[in-house]
Design a protein around this motif. Structure first.
Motif, PDB file in Angstrom:
ATOM      1  N   VAL A  69       0.840  -1.205   0.000  1.00  0.00           N
ATOM      2  CA  VAL A  69       0.000   0.000   0.000  1.00  0.00           C
ATOM      3  C   VAL A  69       0.871   1.250   0.000  1.00  0.00           C
ATOM      4  O   VAL A  69       2.021   1.219   0.448  1.00  0.00           O
ATOM      5  CB  VAL A  69      -0.966   0.062   1.217  1.00  0.00           C
ATOM      6  N   THR A  70       0.284   2.346  -0.507  1.00  0.00           N
ATOM      7  CA  THR A  70       1.030   3.604  -0.537  1.00  0.00           C
ATOM      8  C   THR A  70       0.588   4.543   0.589  1.00  0.00           C
ATOM      9  O   THR A  70       1.221   5.581   0.768  1.00  0.00           O
ATOM     10  CB  THR A  70       0.864   4.320  -1.885  1.00  0.00           C
ATOM     11  N   THR A  71      -0.469   4.196   1.317  1.00  0.00           N
ATOM     12  CA  THR A  71      -0.924   4.926   2.515  1.00  0.00           C
ATOM     13  C   THR A  71      -1.445   6.314   2.158  1.00  0.00           C
ATOM     14  O   THR A  71      -0.676   7.245   1.894  1.00  0.00           O
ATOM     15  CB  THR A  71       0.181   5.042   3.589  1.00  0.00           C
ATOM     16  N   ALA A  72      -2.771   6.434   2.203  1.00  0.00           N
ATOM     17  CA  ALA A  72      -3.422   7.605   1.619  1.00  0.00           C
ATOM     18  C   ALA A  72      -3.845   8.662   2.617  1.00  0.00           C
ATOM     19  O   ALA A  72      -4.661   9.503   2.288  1.00  0.00           O
ATOM     20  CB  ALA A  72      -4.646   7.138   0.829  1.00  0.00           C
ATOM     21  N   THR A  73      -3.331   8.665   3.828  1.00  0.00           N
ATOM     22  CA  THR A  73      -3.858   9.636   4.797  1.00  0.00           C
ATOM     23  C   THR A  73      -2.823  10.678   5.212  1.00  0.00           C
ATOM     24  O   THR A  73      -1.636  10.391   5.333  1.00  0.00           O
ATOM     25  CB  THR A  73      -4.357   8.934   6.083  1.00  0.00           C
ATOM     26  N   LEU A  74      -3.342  11.884   5.438  1.00  0.00           N
ATOM     27  CA  LEU A  74      -2.501  12.959   5.964  1.00  0.00           C
ATOM     28  C   LEU A  74      -2.003  12.613   7.368  1.00  0.00           C
ATOM     29  O   LEU A  74      -0.879  12.952   7.740  1.00  0.00           O
ATOM     30  CB  LEU A  74      -3.318  14.257   5.980  1.00  0.00           C
ATOM     31  N   ASP A  75      -2.852  11.961   8.154  1.00  0.00           N
ATOM     32  CA  ASP A  75      -2.442  11.519   9.491  1.00  0.00           C
ATOM     33  C   ASP A  75      -1.123  10.772   9.470  1.00  0.00           C
ATOM     34  O   ASP A  75      -0.254  10.984  10.319  1.00  0.00           O
ATOM     35  CB  ASP A  75      -3.474  10.533  10.056  1.00  0.00           C
ATOM     36  N   ALA A  76      -0.990   9.835   8.526  1.00  0.00           N
ATOM     37  CA  ALA A  76       0.249   9.063   8.455  1.00  0.00           C
ATOM     38  C   ALA A  76       1.406   9.967   8.042  1.00  0.00           C
ATOM     39  O   ALA A  76       2.483   9.924   8.641  1.00  0.00           O
ATOM     40  CB  ALA A  76       0.086   7.897   7.478  1.00  0.00           C
ATOM     41  N   ALA A  77       1.183  10.801   7.039  1.00  0.00           N
ATOM     42  CA  ALA A  77       2.261  11.700   6.589  1.00  0.00           C
ATOM     43  C   ALA A  77       2.805  12.506   7.760  1.00  0.00           C
ATOM     44  O   ALA A  77       4.022  12.675   7.908  1.00  0.00           O
ATOM     45  CB  ALA A  77       1.737  12.632   5.491  1.00  0.00           C
ATOM     46  N   ARG A  78       1.893  12.979   8.601  1.00  0.00           N
ATOM     47  CA  ARG A  78       2.310  13.836   9.725  1.00  0.00           C
ATOM     48  C   ARG A  78       3.022  13.052  10.828  1.00  0.00           C
ATOM     49  O   ARG A  78       3.583  13.651  11.742  1.00  0.00           O
ATOM     50  CB  ARG A  78       1.104  14.603  10.269  1.00  0.00           C
ATOM     51  N   ASN A  79       3.027  11.735  10.759  1.00  0.00           N
ATOM     52  CA  ASN A  79       3.840  10.931  11.693  1.00  0.00           C
ATOM     53  C   ASN A  79       5.238  10.655  11.145  1.00  0.00           C
ATOM     54  O   ASN A  79       6.055  10.023  11.814  1.00  0.00           O
ATOM     55  CB  ASN A  79       3.136   9.604  11.991  1.00  0.00           C
ATOM     56  N   PHE A  80       5.483  11.116   9.911  1.00  0.00           N
ATOM     57  CA  PHE A  80       6.763  10.829   9.245  1.00  0.00           C
ATOM     58  C   PHE A  80       7.354  12.104   8.640  1.00  0.00           C
ATOM     59  O   PHE A  80       7.721  12.127   7.464  1.00  0.00           O
ATOM     60  CB  PHE A  80       6.562   9.737   8.187  1.00  0.00           C
ATOM     61  N   ASN A  81       7.389  13.139   9.440  1.00  0.00           N
ATOM     62  CA  ASN A  81       8.146  14.353   9.112  1.00  0.00           C
ATOM     63  C   ASN A  81       7.554  15.183   7.982  1.00  0.00           C
ATOM     64  O   ASN A  81       8.217  16.088   7.484  1.00  0.00           O
ATOM     65  CB  ASN A  81       9.600  14.010   8.753  1.00  0.00           C
ATOM     66  N   LEU A  82       6.332  14.884   7.557  1.00  0.00           N
ATOM     67  CA  LEU A  82       5.740  15.620   6.442  1.00  0.00           C
ATOM     68  C   LEU A  82       4.558  16.455   6.919  1.00  0.00           C
ATOM     69  O   LEU A  82       3.870  16.093   7.866  1.00  0.00           O
ATOM     70  CB  LEU A  82       5.253  14.644   5.356  1.00  0.00           C
ATOM     71  N   ASP A  83       4.335  17.580   6.227  1.00  0.00           N
ATOM     72  CA  ASP A  83       3.169  18.411   6.532  1.00  0.00           C
ATOM     73  C   ASP A  83       2.006  18.086   5.619  1.00  0.00           C
ATOM     74  O   ASP A  83       0.860  18.396   5.914  1.00  0.00           O
ATOM     75  CB  ASP A  83       3.518  19.894   6.353  1.00  0.00           C
ATOM     76  N   GLU A  84       2.325  17.518   4.464  1.00  0.00           N
ATOM     77  CA  GLU A  84       1.275  17.217   3.493  1.00  0.00           C
ATOM     78  C   GLU A  84       1.400  15.778   3.024  1.00  0.00           C
ATOM     79  O   GLU A  84       2.488  15.204   3.030  1.00  0.00           O
ATOM     80  CB  GLU A  84       1.410  18.128   2.265  1.00  0.00           C
ATOM     81  N   LEU A  85       0.275  15.243   2.577  1.00  0.00           N
ATOM     82  CA  LEU A  85       0.271  13.917   1.982  1.00  0.00           C
ATOM     83  C   LEU A  85       0.987  13.981   0.629  1.00  0.00           C
ATOM     84  O   LEU A  85       0.644  14.819  -0.204  1.00  0.00           O
ATOM     85  CB  LEU A  85      -1.192  13.491   1.762  1.00  0.00           C
ATOM     86  N   PRO A  86       1.979  13.122   0.403  1.00  0.00           N
ATOM     87  CA  PRO A  86       2.596  13.103  -0.937  1.00  0.00           C
ATOM     88  C   PRO A  86       1.525  12.776  -1.984  1.00  0.00           C
ATOM     89  O   PRO A  86       0.572  12.052  -1.711  1.00  0.00           O
ATOM     90  CB  PRO A  86       3.624  11.972  -0.829  1.00  0.00           C
ATOM     91  N   GLY A  87       1.678  13.321  -3.191  1.00  0.00           N
ATOM     92  CA  GLY A  87       0.669  13.136  -4.241  1.00  0.00           C
ATOM     93  C   GLY A  87       0.486  11.666  -4.607  1.00  0.00           C
ATOM     94  O   GLY A  87       1.377  10.836  -4.403  1.00  0.00           O
ATOM     95  N   HIS A  88      -0.683  11.363  -5.147  1.00  0.00           N
ATOM     96  CA  HIS A  88      -1.055   9.998  -5.494  1.00  0.00           C
ATOM     97  C   HIS A  88      -0.055   9.404  -6.492  1.00  0.00           C
ATOM     98  O   HIS A  88       0.496   8.315  -6.274  1.00  0.00           O
ATOM     99  CB  HIS A  88      -2.470  10.031  -6.092  1.00  0.00           C
ATOM    100  N   ARG A  89       0.227  10.118  -7.556  1.00  0.00           N
ATOM    101  CA  ARG A  89       1.145   9.632  -8.587  1.00  0.00           C
ATOM    102  C   ARG A  89       2.547   9.416  -8.010  1.00  0.00           C
ATOM    103  O   ARG A  89       3.204   8.416  -8.262  1.00  0.00           O
ATOM    104  CB  ARG A  89       1.173  10.657  -9.739  1.00  0.00           C
ATOM    105  N   GLU A  90       2.977  10.386  -7.193  1.00  0.00           N
ATOM    106  CA  GLU A  90       4.310  10.297  -6.593  1.00  0.00           C
ATOM    107  C   GLU A  90       4.393   9.087  -5.653  1.00  0.00           C
ATOM    108  O   GLU A  90       5.408   8.375  -5.634  1.00  0.00           O
ATOM    109  CB  GLU A  90       4.613  11.585  -5.825  1.00  0.00           C
ATOM    110  N   ARG A  91       3.345   8.823  -4.902  1.00  0.00           N
ATOM    111  CA  ARG A  91       3.362   7.654  -4.022  1.00  0.00           C
ATOM    112  C   ARG A  91       3.498   6.366  -4.836  1.00  0.00           C
ATOM    113  O   ARG A  91       4.232   5.445  -4.465  1.00  0.00           O
ATOM    114  CB  ARG A  91       2.087   7.589  -3.165  1.00  0.00           C
ATOM    115  N   TYR A  92       2.799   6.295  -5.951  1.00  0.00           N
ATOM    116  CA  TYR A  92       2.868   5.080  -6.766  1.00  0.00           C
ATOM    117  C   TYR A  92       4.223   4.941  -7.463  1.00  0.00           C
ATOM    118  O   TYR A  92       4.713   3.824  -7.667  1.00  0.00           O
ATOM    119  CB  TYR A  92       1.694   5.003  -7.750  1.00  0.00           C
ATOM    120  N   ARG A  93       4.842   6.071  -7.811  1.00  0.00           N
ATOM    121  CA  ARG A  93       6.204   5.971  -8.376  1.00  0.00           C
ATOM    122  C   ARG A  93       7.177   5.381  -7.364  1.00  0.00           C
ATOM    123  O   ARG A  93       8.013   4.553  -7.692  1.00  0.00           O
ATOM    124  CB  ARG A  93       6.709   7.359  -8.764  1.00  0.00           C
ATOM    125  N   ARG A  94       7.067   5.871  -6.149  1.00  0.00           N
ATOM    126  CA  ARG A  94       7.930   5.330  -5.089  1.00  0.00           C
ATOM    127  C   ARG A  94       7.619   3.853  -4.860  1.00  0.00           C
ATOM    128  O   ARG A  94       8.527   3.043  -4.677  1.00  0.00           O
ATOM    129  CB  ARG A  94       7.721   6.135  -3.800  1.00  0.00           C
TER     130      ARG A  94
END
Lengths: 453, 453
Positions: free
Chosen positions: B126-151
């Motif tokens: 999974v690429t994890t689609a929530t802002l909540d998760a992003a904010r537990n890993f040093n991010l202020d925003e959810l990475p974009g959908h396309r960018e998550r799938y590239r990673r």
């Protein structure tokens, strides 16, 4: 009750044993490193001996020449979860790196292990000192020693906030009212620091121990300060009684200076017990193992540790005179110093040094009868060198069996070791209190607007 | 032998069950979400029913209002390791995020799970689609959908290289010659990409399955392409037979376009079986559960998903007309569309929509007798909508017991499901081949100069 100091005993588990040639013995299973049944049996043996805990070292890199000895290992948090199911009391300590993990993930795995083991989880906090590991995590160079410890400090701080983020009474389970938990008792950590920003609460209610027991094993200046601030148990390599006494006193003093009760920082030197029915049998086992070492493998690794070419290390000569100072080492500083000091103090040839390191990687070897080994442990404890020992059997499983069946009963008879577990958690075994959650003043409610369905 | 299509069945496990109010039933244990014994019993039940696998969803964030239902969960790789010890055949599928992990760590945990379970590990990518998760890993925003799938693409590529880095015959275990492994058969991956640089080989010999089974569960355009390229099993939420047929055909076509054998991409729609001795009893159970939902919790969550205020969602009105397009959603795109489509197609009020989502979060519910449920599964499979099903019992453990004890025997009698396991690994159960290591030409030896003692 006895006035004697009761010992703590941890079994440091490693494939076929700590002696690098142990896998070559007829009795050894060379596939033990990937066999969960091997480790389950070891955990049961440790529990039969009423040991405080079992422990795995770890590094996220393939660390040794695969020709030399069993290479690669099951990831410790996963492996210990499996071992938890086959045991009921023995503590379960996993090594994990603060340099190559994220606090949210790792704090959760340790809280999960603590839940599923009924409060038996411990974390050996390491900063991971190899370039090999760095190169598996997007880096070209090993981060500096000081920088790794700074990150470790913040990592442990964030982890504690996460473990404390649910009050112990946050789960209401009120079926009638339809309220499972009380959001006012679940606290987002809102940590914003130099290395980590972590907003939310952990996605797991508080675990039986509150926090896993924190263990530390580095003996550099930075490592000792880190241990004195955070560790509840310290694993250390000390070759002589005098060195162990110095280390013990130094660490307890540091803990005192940081405002901690030094009795709550347990110091456990690593010891390699080579045990025989007679002293001659023990010496013969040691010789048998040493003769199975292939010195060319060991010399290559020694050369890498000392930052010299293998050709600078003739097997029957001594170490070169012009080795770097510890200050210049960014890797495992205390291990480097231990090796150089050992070689110089005892004027060892490279071949002799390899033999000493091959048996226990620089940890103190006690070779003799069960009675001699038990007496040596008592001596170190009475001399203010140890609160207990990190037991590193040279051969597994047989070396743990003989320690548990022949040394532990002697320690019990002498009033030095428990005959049964008094409690159920790893904190109970080490005599450590269960931490109360630390609360930074907050508005006290989950910020629901941050949640997404 | 029968010409009928044999089904694959996965049990999707979740605390007290998939119905959000299941924890309020008298039979339910509200602490089940942290109780390993609960999950061990469920795994044993799945194995008794000869199911292909059990599965846990996961997200590295506290995802729901803690008042609403059991919140927080044991980390799946750790939990499944424990469950592996209590079972012998059933597959073990854990969800893990490619956005908030590093490949070296995660590939190793799955390889460890595969070793210790004897080849039963699967990874739901999974690429994890929530802002909540992003904010537990040093991010202020959810990475974009396309960018998550590239990673995710690169993450899976690196993971495969790591799982393949040891030849199956790399361990020599030659005690006489003192050669444990053959360095020429251990291949540093030397990956240098856009998101990851990983130099070394995995620190673990190749696991029984070679690689864990790869599972995928997102149904957006990016998600379908990812599944068609990499997944060996696909979990999907489809409300109607027609939608499920469209999805099935689309995914198989995409797999064909990517040069894969579509038969080796198993499509398993999620189904919530609400089972009673009579149809009336099943409907009564469904009603009992729906009446235990507290709609205010569910409405708040629905409002967050739809990016509107709770006050825009009157319980007895329909959804607002001016909701955003899927294109504007950077979170869980396919889930968003499923909810909006369901509400509009069936002209549901918010209250009715909440009832439908509360029962299975948008997955298809089959309510009826065991015979009716078995017939419905057969119908979907015969109509080209499914290779099997992701079974989501509304209540656990009772809903899995009744499925295994009453529906599975009917499927067996009809020649639709195995009466016993044919093989031992998860790949065996799903009829998937064991991957051969892919070798990029390399010099073929470990670069020892990178190792540090």
């Amino acid at each position: 009750m006895t006035g004697k100091r009761m010992l703590h005993l941890n079994a440091f588990l490693m494939s076929t044993g700590h002696h690098e040639a142990s896998w070559r013995l007829p009795e050894s299973d060379p596939a033990a490193n990937t066999d969960v049944r091997h480790y389950v049996e070891l955990a049961r043996t440790a529990e039969r001996g009423r040991l405080d805990s079992v422990f795995f070292a770890d590094s996220p890199a393939l660390f040794s020449d695969v020709g030399r000895r069993p290479a690669g290992s099951l990831e410790p948090t996963v492996l210990l979860a499996a071992m938890a199911m086959a045991t009921e009391r023995v503590g379960l300590i996993a090594t994990a790196s603060t340099t190559y993990n994220e606090p949210y993930n790792l704090a959760r795995r340790f809280a999960s292990l603590d839940h599923l083991s009924g409060g038996r989880a411990g974390w050996n906090v390491v900063t991971t000192a190899t370039l090999d590991a760095a190169r598996n995590f997007n880096l070209d160079e090993l981060p500096g020693h000081r920088e790794r410890y700074r990150r470790a400090e913040e990592f442990v701080e964030v982890s504690a906030k996460l473990w404390d983020s649910w009050d112990d009474d946050a789960v209401l389970a009120d079926k009638d009212a339809g309220r499972w938990g009380d959001a006012a008792r679940v606290h987002p950590v809102e940590h914003a620091g130099r290395h980590f920003s972590v907003a939310g609460a952990l996605n797991l209610p508080r675990s039986p121990q509150g926090r896993p027991v924190l263990v530390q094993a580095g003996s550099s200046e930075d490592g000792r300060d880190f241990a004195a601030r955070h560790a509840e148990a310290v694993f250390t390599a000390q070759q002589t009684l005098a060195d162990a006494q110095d280390f013990y006193a130094d660490l307890k003093n540091r803990a005192r200076r940081f405002g901690r009760d030094p009795a709550l920082v347990k110091v456990l030197p690593g010891i390699v017990p080579v045990i025989g029915g007679t002293e001659a049998e023990a010496l013969a086992l040691e010789r048998e193992l040493d003769e199975l070492i292939r010195p060319e493998y060991a010399r290559d690794q020694l050369a890498r540790t000392l930052r010299v070419a293998p050709s600078d290390l003739p097997l029957d000569g001594q170490l070169p005179a012009d080795l770097p100072d510890e200050d210049e080492i960014e890797g495992a500083k205390s291990r480097y110093t231990l090796i150089v000091t050992l070689a110089r103090r005892e004027r060892l040839t490279v071949r002799e040094l390899i033999g000493r390191l091959g048996g226990g990687r620089g940890h103190r070897t006690f070779t003799g009868t069960p009675d001699q080994v038990a007496a040596a442990l008592e001596e170190w404890a009475d001399a203010g060198a140890a609160d207990g020992f990190n037991v590193m059997p040279p051969v597994l499983p047989s070396g743990l069996d003989v320690f548990v069946d022949q040394v532990v009963p002697l320690l019990q008879d002498r009033g030095r070791f428990r005959r049964d577990y008094d409690g159920t958690t790893l904190r109970d075994h080490y005599g450590l209190p269960r931490p109360t959650p630390v609360r930074v003043p907050l508005d006290g409610s989950l910020d629901d607007s941050q949640e997404i369905a």
